[in-house]
Design an enzyme around this catalytic site. Structure first.
Site, PDB file in Angstrom:
ATOM      1  N   ASP A 209      -6.733   8.029   9.934  1.00 39.70           N
ATOM      2  CA  ASP A 209      -5.369   7.721  10.349  1.00 39.70           C
ATOM      3  C   ASP A 209      -5.027   8.317  11.706  1.00 39.70           C
ATOM      4  O   ASP A 209      -5.449   9.415  12.057  1.00 39.70           O
ATOM      5  CB  ASP A 209      -4.384   8.239   9.296  1.00 39.70           C
TER       6      ASP A 209
ATOM      7  N   GLU B 160       0.870  -1.173   0.000  1.00 42.13           N
ATOM      8  CA  GLU B 160       0.000   0.000   0.000  1.00 42.13           C
ATOM      9  C   GLU B 160       0.905   1.220   0.000  1.00 42.13           C
ATOM     10  O   GLU B 160       1.810   1.328   0.834  1.00 42.13           O
ATOM     11  CB  GLU B 160      -0.885   0.036   1.248  1.00 42.13           C
TER      12      GLU B 160
END
Length: 265
Positions: free
Chosen positions: A60, A49
């Site tokens: 996040d 990724e």
């Protein structure tokens, strides 16, 4: 078979989950992030990724938010992240998924960015703030250029959302292991097995687990529940470590190798 399909098939034949590793594009800089991605490949990652930095990464935690801030401070753009993918493609055919938020992708103009991403060697797009119910045009565009479109599910996802995500997903489905943001956790929920099994039973594509995974022991435990396990913040923290880029890349490679061995044990 495309790269994603053949990779998951190989891992199933080896009776293990795929190791999915995350690095932020542009951290510590574009060339440096390419070195970190290649260090993951050298360590045994099955799938990469590459994060696309964004100023408001709502899914996040602090570690990846700080990485995005460093990348943006260098002026990293979505197209710069394609340079990372091109660097990987010079030495490896490991599948690559770009993970980024909707605003930067819309700003890059999907009509031109999607074919550029496919030509660079991207296999799939993970867009955490794109709902499957609202993905029609982007899904069609991604399919037209051979790009998988990955949706996130959480332990709190309703049955209707699970159905919508697995029906719209191509490439794989990303199951978030915790009800929170990314970031290393000392412990992970103990009731994931049934929830992940229910999603896998309904999904036509592989299911990977991510968020919170930071140790080889956690990777091994979760890798046995799904088709793959994602490790992000623990790698990003090593990218941000002290010393020259060469030393940090070596630390990333060594850490990823411990994760890879744990999934093969």
């Amino acid at each position: 078979m495309n790269r994603l399909e053949s990779t998951f098939a190989r891992c199933r034949a080896e009776r293990r989950g795929a190791l999915v590793t995350y690095v932020m594009g542009g951290d510590p800089d574009v060339k440096g992030s390419a070195r970190m991605a290649l260090a993951c490949v050298a360590g045994g990652a099955d799938l990469l990724e590459i994060g696309v930095p964004f100023s408001d990464p709502i899914a996040d935690g602090a570690t990846i938010q700080q990485a995005a801030g460093r990348a943006l401070a260098h002026g990293t753009t979505p197209r710069d992240c394609l340079e990372v993918v091109r660097a990987v493609r010079t030495v490896s055919q490991v599948p690559v998924a770009l993970m980024g938020y909707l605003n930067p992708i819309l700003s890059a103009d999907p009509a031109t960015f999607f074919p550029e991403a496919a030509a660079a060697g991207v296999d799939a797009l993970i867009i955490p703030d794109l709902l499957p119910e609202e993905s029609g045009d982007l899904g069609e565009l991604a399919a037209r250029h051979g790009l998988g479109l990955v949706f996130l599910l959480a332990p709190t996802s309703t049955p209707a959302r699970v159905t919508a995500a697995v029906q719209a997903a191509t490439g794989f489905v990303y199951f978030v292991s915790v009800t929170g943001v990314t970031g290393a956790r000392a412990t992970l929920p103990t009731d994931l097995a049934g929830k992940v099994a229910a999603v896998r039973a309904e999904s036509r594509v592989p299911v990977v687990i991510g968020f919170g995974v930071s140790t080889p022991e956690q990777a091994r435990a979760l890798g046995g529940l799904a088709d793959g396990v994602v490790v992000g913040s623990a790698i990003v923290a090593r990218v941000a470590g002290p010393g020259p880029v060469t030393r940090r890349a070596a630390a990333v490679k060594a850490f990823v190798a411990t994760l890879a061995r744990s999934l093969r044990a």
